[in-house]
Write a protein that holds these residues in place. Structure first.
Motif, PDB file in Angstrom:
ATOM      1  N   ASP A  75     -30.251 126.147  21.949  1.00 31.99           N
ATOM      2  CA  ASP A  75     -30.755 127.649  22.482  1.00 31.99           C
ATOM      3  C   ASP A  75     -32.125 127.763  22.311  1.00 31.99           C
ATOM      4  OD1 ASP A  75     -31.310 129.495  19.275  1.00 31.99           O
ATOM      5  OD2 ASP A  75     -31.042 127.268  19.559  1.00 31.99           O
ATOM      6  N   ASP A  76     -32.770 126.804  21.985  1.00 32.83           N
ATOM      7  CA  ASP A  76     -34.292 126.643  22.252  1.00 32.83           C
ATOM      8  C   ASP A  76     -34.743 126.083  23.132  1.00 32.83           C
ATOM      9  OD1 ASP A  76     -37.197 125.838  22.092  1.00 32.83           O
ATOM     10  OD2 ASP A  76     -36.780 125.559  19.800  1.00 32.83           O
ATOM     11  N   GLN A  77     -35.317 126.805  24.361  1.00 31.32           N
ATOM     12  CA  GLN A  77     -35.585 126.309  25.495  1.00 31.32           C
ATOM     13  C   GLN A  77     -36.712 125.186  25.509  1.00 31.32           C
ATOM     14  OE1 GLN A  77     -37.114 129.037  28.211  1.00 31.32           O
ATOM     15  NE2 GLN A  77     -38.693 130.182  26.837  1.00 31.32           N
ATOM     16  N   THR A  78     -37.578 124.968  24.636  1.00 30.03           N
ATOM     17  CA  THR A  78     -38.415 124.027  24.472  1.00 30.03           C
ATOM     18  C   THR A  78     -37.902 122.700  24.341  1.00 30.03           C
ATOM     19  OG1 THR A  78     -39.925 125.761  23.675  1.00 30.03           O
ATOM     20  CG2 THR A  78     -40.987 123.475  23.742  1.00 30.03           C
ATOM     21  N   CYS A  79     -36.941 122.696  23.366  1.00 32.85           N
ATOM     22  CA  CYS A  79     -36.224 121.590  22.839  1.00 32.85           C
ATOM     23  C   CYS A  79     -35.361 121.045  23.876  1.00 32.85           C
ATOM     24  CB  CYS A  79     -35.524 121.909  21.418  1.00 32.85           C
ATOM     25  SG  CYS A  79     -36.815 122.173  20.252  1.00 32.85           S
ATOM     26  N   THR A 114     -35.266 116.000  29.426  1.00 32.92           N
ATOM     27  CA  THR A 114     -35.903 114.828  30.214  1.00 32.92           C
ATOM     28  C   THR A 114     -35.663 113.336  29.391  1.00 32.92           C
ATOM     29  OG1 THR A 114     -37.660 116.735  30.225  1.00 32.92           O
ATOM     30  CG2 THR A 114     -38.502 114.145  30.638  1.00 32.92           C
ATOM     31  N   ARG A 158     -35.407 121.582  27.062  1.00 35.43           N
ATOM     32  CA  ARG A 158     -36.119 120.952  28.076  1.00 35.43           C
ATOM     33  C   ARG A 158     -36.560 119.381  27.741  1.00 35.43           C
ATOM     34  NH1 ARG A 158     -37.877 119.216  32.171  1.00 35.43           N
ATOM     35  NH2 ARG A 158     -39.374 119.903  33.564  1.00 35.43           N
ATOM     36  N   ILE A 159     -37.133 119.432  26.639  1.00 36.45           N
ATOM     37  CA  ILE A 159     -37.631 117.724  26.214  1.00 36.45           C
ATOM     38  C   ILE A 159     -36.372 117.134  26.047  1.00 36.45           C
ATOM     39  CG2 ILE A 159     -38.555 116.588  24.407  1.00 36.45           C
ATOM     40  CD1 ILE A 159     -40.087 119.036  23.440  1.00 36.45           C
TER      41      ILE A 159
END
Lengths: 525, 157
Positions: free
Chosen positions: A26-30, A36, A32-33
């Motif tokens: 749910d954490d968009q930062t995580c 990648t 995204r990482i």
């Protein structure tokens, strides 16, 4: 015939390139990482920040994904719940992700069927190997179906065939496997889900714990593809866990019994001093990473303990000399000592008779666990009690012994043979033949009943791993954690993940402090 | 391409980023993120940190609401917010932010509202500070690129 792993990989050609991963966080930062990182590993990645969506995607087409990676803390659905559902419905490998390094969570993950548990921030190296879980899972499925469909499907034939496969698997996996995960090396696992375990419990209940034999349990359970052997090993663990639970329940009473028992035995007032050494708070400084706990046994201090106790308590009863080192400890229950240390301890026994100071460290270590029983026992006779494993073992062990009210000279002769045997046999055999007097034999299980022998096999390999692996550093998270925490959980991992849920749960809640205790010592990243 | 200018900019960039590590704003995880940036995803780091700062703002706002009324603090919500913040800050390498989160969690565990408020304030300060610093860093990167140079890979050992 089962293919070797190498063959399978060749067949799958591109694999693991293009492996289809579903990533949920749910954490968009995580997220995204993670996306990648996974791309960098050349996997095919689908992401979603909602567990519910993930489930829908999976239900839509089971064959669309090879593996699921999911965060644990999500608002719309508990990651563990998702894990369980995916495991049950789709039987896909699931890897848990979390910022929680608390072993409780890792344990929970494993019990709910996670293949692995990664800590954030995730490194690319960790993701590069996750494909192995897919291979393993498919191999398992293959084994399960081939085993039960084979001709002449007697238990014995099954066992033999499985063992052969096990052996082959072990060989291949040891060759090819970077990962030290112990679950990779054993026979095809039956996943003891809640449901399955409940059936098991019902069967045992029906038969009565004493009378529950694997064959009958199996019949009652009436589960397809489950073998007598699966049930047997599950039953073993169940019995062990049961025992521990009841031992703990008896702890309080035993404490008193032990004290009075000891008083009788020694009839020496010197004993009084040892009662005062209780729960000294464990400083985290004590444990310089897990490595210290496992490997670094300060034998002098331990020795001092043994000596002073011996001096104080056994002056009248036992001779104190090198060869009878065993005897000295004979009078009181002896915890499972690593043989190396026993050796050292006894060799220098003569030269360090009365002068040793017992570092509070020892007691510190021993009594960090608030549940530590028998203060008179533990401080004196568990010099290597530095891991929570040992700690619990000693307590249970000593409780077992004392609760049976053994006569003085034989107090040690009926310890909890599991731990005994395991520790003795698995550690490098460094028994100094000199000191191994016949009656003592705290490292040769001559006194053990036959039932114990069977269990030896079960525990042995795990103990081997546990003590010999010596990797408190860069070990795979999952395995590492399990070796670290409650030995039962560790044993779990070795064979059937997810088994003994109920009992283990209760044990876990009872033994909260090991996690506190071991916080300082764990190298959890 | 003016090599002298590019050289200067690159040095400036290098010094600046090193100072950020040294002052504890960034840690190794940030280095890892930079490694993931390539021609295929040239703005990867900028994207990720941008997401991160958005997350920060939102989480801090939510936690602030939870902590607002002294008689009615939803510590559970705060705890969940801190946890998430800790996770994402560690994932991007925002070291100072993460440190505050650790202290923040402790206040939360003991239900110390005052402590939580202080931590909240601090985490707000830290993320904004980091945001400014990284903005400067990205600007330097842009200047280098515009001057025709390449962005140096900096390894912090």
């Amino acid at each position: 015939m089962t293919m070797t792993i190498e063959q399978e990989i060749e067949v799958l050609d591109q694999f693991p390139v293009g492996m289809r991963v579903l990533a949920v966080d749910d954490d968009q930062t995580c997220l995204r990482i993670l996306q990648t990182l996974l791309h960098r590993c050349q996997y095919h990645v689908t992401t979603t920040n909602q567990a519910q969506t993930a489930l829908e995607l999976l239900r839509e087409n089971k064959n669309k994904f090879d593996l699921v990676i999911s965060d644990v803390d999500m608002p719309d659905m508990d990651g563990f719940k998702l894990l369980e559902l995916v495991g049950l419905e789709m039987d896909l490998p699931v890897i848990m992700l979390s910022a929680h390094s608390d072993p409780k969570y890792v344990m929970k993950g494993v019990k709910h069927g996670a293949c692995d548990y990664l800590l954030k921030p995730v490194r690319i190296e960790e993701l590069k190997n996750i494909w192995q879980h897919v291979v393993r899972k498919s191999k398992l499925k293959k084994n399960k179906s081939s085993v039960s469909n084979g001709p002449g499907n007697s238990d014995k034939a099954n066992n033999n065939r499985k063992r052969k496969e096990q052996y082959e698997e072990e060989e291949e996996e040891e060759r090819g496997n970077e990962n030290d995960d112990p679950t990779a090396q054993k026979k095809p696992r039956v996943l003891w889900t809640h449901e399955l375990h409940n059936k098991f419990l019902a069967a045992v209940d029906h038969l009565g714990v004493e009378k529950a034999v694997p064959k009958k349990i199996l019949d009652l359970m009436n589960v397809d593809k489950l073998t007598r052997e699966n049930v047997a090993s599950h039953l073993q663990k169940f019995r062990v866990a049961l025992k521990k639970v009841s031992d703990e329940a008896n702890q309080q009473a035993n404490r008193v019994a032990i004290d009075s028992h000891l008083m009788q035995m020694t009839s020496h007032k010197g004993l009084g001093g040892f009662y005062h050494h209780r729960a000294i708070p464990v400083g985290s400084g004590q444990f310089h990473g897990g490595a210290t706990m496992m490997r670094h046994f300060p034998s002098n201090r331990n020795l001092g303990r043994v000596n002073s106790l011996a001096g104080g308590m056994f002056q009248s009863s036992f001779p104190r000399n090198h060869n009878d080192g065993g005897n000295i400890l004979q009078g009181l229950p002896l915890p499972p000592l690593e043989e190396l240390q026993i050796n050292k301890a006894f060799q220098s026994f003569d030269s360090q008779q009365n002068s040793l100071m017992v570092a509070p460290n020892n007691l510190l270590l021993l009594d960090g666990h608030p549940q530590s029983s028998s203060p008179s026992l533990n401080p004196g006779f568990s010099p290597h009690f530095e891991t929570s494993n040992n700690k619990q073992r000693l307590e249970h062990w000593s409780n077992t012994v004392l609760s049976t009210n053994m006569p003085q000279s034989n107090v040690h002769s009926k310890p909890d043979s599991l731990e005994w045997t395991a520790f003795c046999d698995s550690a490098t055999p460094l028994i100094n033949p000199n000191m191994d007097t016949s009656s003592t034999s705290f490292c040769r299980n001559t006194d053990f009943g036959s039932s114990n022998a069977a269990q030896t096999d079960f525990f042995h390999p795990l103990q081997m791993n546990q003590q010999h692996a010596n990797n408190w550093g860069p070990m795979p998270t999952e395995a590492q954690v399990f070796r670290n925490c409650d030995p039962k959980e560790g044993l779990h991992m070795a064979s059937d993940a997810g088994s003994l849920d109920d009992i283990v749960n209760s044990l876990m809640t009872q033994e909260q402090s090991p996690t506190d205790f071991s916080e300082g010592g764990w190298v959890m990243v | 391409m003016n090599t002298i200018v590019v050289g200067q900019l690159q040095r400036q960039f290098q010094d600046y980023i090193v100072s950020l590590y040294q002052q504890g704003y960034l840690d190794n995880q940030f280095t890892e993120l930079r490694k993931l940036q390539d021609e295929g995803s040239p703005d990867f780091v900028a994207e990720v940190v941008s997401l991160f700062f958005d997350d920060c703002a939102k989480l801090i706002n939510d936690m602030s609401t939870s902590l607002e009324r002294p008689d009615h603090v939803d510590f559970k919500q705060v705890d969940s917010g801190v946890h998430q913040l800790k996770g994402s800050s560690s994932s991007v390498g925002a070291r100072r932010v993460k440190s505050v989160c650790i202290a923040f969690k402790e206040c939360c565990d003991v239900q110390n509202r005052e402590g939580c408020l202080r931590c909240l304030q601090q985490v707000d300060y830290e993320y904004k500070m980091l945001k400014t610093k990284l903005q400067d860093l990205f600007n330097l990167e842009q200047q280098i690129l515009q001057a025709g140079g390449t962005i140096p890979q900096v390894s912090m050992n």
